[in-house]
Design a protein around this motif. Structure first.
Motif, PDB file in Angstrom:
ATOM      1  N   THR A  70       0.774  -1.248   0.000  1.00 58.32           N
ATOM      2  CA  THR A  70       0.000   0.000   0.000  1.00 58.32           C
ATOM      3  C   THR A  70       0.800   1.289   0.000  1.00 58.32           C
ATOM      4  O   THR A  70       0.249   2.339  -0.316  1.00 58.32           O
ATOM      5  CB  THR A  70      -0.941   0.050   1.218  1.00 58.32           C
ATOM      6  OG1 THR A  70      -0.154  -0.012   2.400  1.00 58.32           O
ATOM      7  CG2 THR A  70      -1.935  -1.086   1.195  1.00 58.32           C
ATOM      8  N   SER A  71       2.067   1.250   0.331  1.00 54.90           N
ATOM      9  CA  SER A  71       2.824   2.500   0.421  1.00 54.90           C
ATOM     10  C   SER A  71       2.930   3.197  -0.931  1.00 54.90           C
ATOM     11  O   SER A  71       3.208   2.567  -1.953  1.00 54.90           O
ATOM     12  CB  SER A  71       4.234   2.248   0.955  1.00 54.90           C
ATOM     13  OG  SER A  71       4.953   3.474   1.025  1.00 54.90           O
ATOM     14  N   THR A  72       2.728   4.479  -0.901  1.00 51.57           N
ATOM     15  CA  THR A  72       2.888   5.284  -2.111  1.00 51.57           C
ATOM     16  C   THR A  72       4.336   5.755  -2.261  1.00 51.57           C
ATOM     17  O   THR A  72       4.689   6.328  -3.283  1.00 51.57           O
ATOM     18  CB  THR A  72       1.969   6.517  -2.074  1.00 51.57           C
ATOM     19  OG1 THR A  72       2.299   7.308  -0.929  1.00 51.57           O
ATOM     20  CG2 THR A  72       0.510   6.120  -2.050  1.00 51.57           C
ATOM     21  N   LYS A  77       5.369  13.904   1.136  1.00 48.58           N
ATOM     22  CA  LYS A  77       4.145  13.932   1.950  1.00 48.58           C
ATOM     23  C   LYS A  77       3.647  12.503   2.133  1.00 48.58           C
ATOM     24  O   LYS A  77       2.753  12.055   1.414  1.00 48.58           O
ATOM     25  CB  LYS A  77       3.075  14.792   1.280  1.00 48.58           C
ATOM     26  CG  LYS A  77       1.856  14.970   2.153  1.00 48.58           C
ATOM     27  CD  LYS A  77       0.819  15.859   1.510  1.00 48.58           C
ATOM     28  CE  LYS A  77      -0.339  15.933   2.485  1.00 48.58           C
ATOM     29  NZ  LYS A  77      -1.530  16.440   1.918  1.00 48.58           N
ATOM     30  N   PRO A  78       4.219  11.806   3.102  1.00 49.72           N
ATOM     31  CA  PRO A  78       3.790  10.419   3.324  1.00 49.72           C
ATOM     32  C   PRO A  78       2.273  10.367   3.537  1.00 49.72           C
ATOM     33  O   PRO A  78       1.753  10.996   4.450  1.00 49.72           O
ATOM     34  CB  PRO A  78       4.557  10.009   4.584  1.00 49.72           C
ATOM     35  CG  PRO A  78       5.759  10.899   4.592  1.00 49.72           C
ATOM     36  CD  PRO A  78       5.287  12.202   4.014  1.00 49.72           C
ATOM     37  N   ASP A  79       1.607   9.619   2.679  1.00 53.75           N
ATOM     38  CA  ASP A  79       0.147   9.666   2.681  1.00 53.75           C
ATOM     39  C   ASP A  79      -0.530   8.299   2.720  1.00 53.75           C
ATOM     40  O   ASP A  79      -1.746   8.219   2.596  1.00 53.75           O
ATOM     41  CB  ASP A  79      -0.342  10.438   1.452  1.00 53.75           C
ATOM     42  CG  ASP A  79       0.131   9.828   0.139  1.00 53.75           C
ATOM     43  OD1 ASP A  79       0.893   8.833   0.154  1.00 53.75           O
ATOM     44  OD2 ASP A  79      -0.255  10.359  -0.923  1.00 53.75           O
ATOM     45  N   MET A  82      -1.897   5.156   6.975  1.00 50.29           N
ATOM     46  CA  MET A  82      -3.127   4.668   7.601  1.00 50.29           C
ATOM     47  C   MET A  82      -3.667   3.427   6.892  1.00 50.29           C
ATOM     48  O   MET A  82      -4.147   2.499   7.545  1.00 50.29           O
ATOM     49  CB  MET A  82      -4.187   5.772   7.657  1.00 50.29           C
ATOM     50  CG  MET A  82      -3.768   6.967   8.524  1.00 50.29           C
ATOM     51  SD  MET A  82      -3.033   6.533  10.125  1.00 50.29           S
ATOM     52  CE  MET A  82      -4.456   5.945  10.986  1.00 50.29           C
ATOM     53  N   LYS A  83      -3.549   3.392   5.570  1.00 55.19           N
ATOM     54  CA  LYS A  83      -3.999   2.216   4.827  1.00 55.19           C
ATOM     55  C   LYS A  83      -3.112   1.018   5.175  1.00 55.19           C
ATOM     56  O   LYS A  83      -3.607  -0.087   5.400  1.00 55.19           O
ATOM     57  CB  LYS A  83      -3.984   2.490   3.329  1.00 55.19           C
ATOM     58  CG  LYS A  83      -4.628   1.401   2.525  1.00 55.19           C
ATOM     59  CD  LYS A  83      -4.832   1.814   1.084  1.00 55.19           C
ATOM     60  CE  LYS A  83      -5.596   0.722   0.352  1.00 55.19           C
ATOM     61  NZ  LYS A  83      -5.831   1.044  -1.032  1.00 55.19           N
ATOM     62  N   THR A  84      -1.815   1.244   5.256  1.00 54.01           N
ATOM     63  CA  THR A  84      -0.890   0.173   5.621  1.00 54.01           C
ATOM     64  C   THR A  84      -1.171  -0.301   7.034  1.00 54.01           C
ATOM     65  O   THR A  84      -1.224  -1.509   7.293  1.00 54.01           O
ATOM     66  CB  THR A  84       0.569   0.649   5.501  1.00 54.01           C
ATOM     67  OG1 THR A  84       0.827   1.029   4.141  1.00 54.01           O
ATOM     68  CG2 THR A  84       1.543  -0.434   5.912  1.00 54.01           C
ATOM     69  N   TYR A  85      -1.367   0.633   7.950  1.00 51.24           N
ATOM     70  CA  TYR A  85      -1.670   0.259   9.335  1.00 51.24           C
ATOM     71  C   TYR A  85      -2.937  -0.586   9.405  1.00 51.24           C
ATOM     72  O   TYR A  85      -3.022  -1.541  10.171  1.00 51.24           O
ATOM     73  CB  TYR A  85      -1.856   1.494  10.213  1.00 51.24           C
ATOM     74  CG  TYR A  85      -0.637   2.357  10.417  1.00 51.24           C
ATOM     75  CD1 TYR A  85       0.643   1.937  10.106  1.00 51.24           C
ATOM     76  CD2 TYR A  85      -0.771   3.641  10.933  1.00 51.24           C
ATOM     77  CE1 TYR A  85       1.742   2.751  10.286  1.00 51.24           C
ATOM     78  CE2 TYR A  85       0.322   4.462  11.137  1.00 51.24           C
ATOM     79  CZ  TYR A  85       1.576   4.018  10.812  1.00 51.24           C
ATOM     80  OH  TYR A  85       2.662   4.829  10.999  1.00 51.24           O
ATOM     81  N   GLY A  86      -3.920  -0.225   8.611  1.00 50.10           N
ATOM     82  CA  GLY A  86      -5.170  -0.979   8.610  1.00 50.10           C
ATOM     83  C   GLY A  86      -4.969  -2.430   8.195  1.00 50.10           C
ATOM     84  O   GLY A  86      -5.504  -3.341   8.833  1.00 50.10           O
TER      85      GLY A  86
END
Length: 140
Positions: A70-72, A77-79, A82-86
């Motif tokens: 999921t990391s962009t 601007k790390p964005d 939260m998706k990765t944490y989920g």
């Protein structure tokens, strides 16, 4: 996609630590180099640095893969955290639901002398969770 969980167990039995076994088995599916993944996961085995104190290395390896999914990689601007944490939380939740804990010390029964889950079984469980949580959108 055919399960690769047994390949992860084979890597573990070959001498990879638990984090390396899981992370290296699947890293290519996320575009990561296996040698780099092997190196990056080396300090995560046996509950962090071989101490048995932290999170199961197999779970840590699976969580590393969540970042690859999921990391962009947006350095300015790390964005995507939260998706990765989920995804990582879902892996942790399911592993803990099955095995009562994600603590290497508890899984290995260091204090109780009662093993909850063997290392090969932890690798197998974490690998299956990679498939169920991170690769569920791929053809089975």
């Amino acid at each position: 996609m055919e399960s690769k969980a047994e390949q992860a167990v084979e890597k573990y039995l070959k001498g990879y630590n638990c984090a390396q076994a899981v992370a290296c088995t699947y890293c290519g599916l996320f575009g990561a180099d296996e040698k780099v993944m092997f190196q990056a996961a080396e300090g995560l085995g046996r509950g962090m640095a071989g101490t048995f104190e932290g999170t199961c290395g197999a779970v840590a390896g699976a969580c590393m893969l969540a970042g690859l999914k999921t990391s962009t990689a947006n350095f300015e601007k790390p964005d995507s955290k939260m998706k990765t944490y989920g995804l990582a939380k879902e892996i942790i939740r399911r592993f803990e639901e099955k095995n009562q804990t994600i603590s290497c010390r508890e899984l290995k029964g260091i204090d109780t002398k009662k093993v909850i889950c063997s290392c090969p079984d932890c690798v197998r469980d974490a690998a299956r969770l990679v498939e169920e949580v991170l690769l569920k959108d791929q053809e089975q």
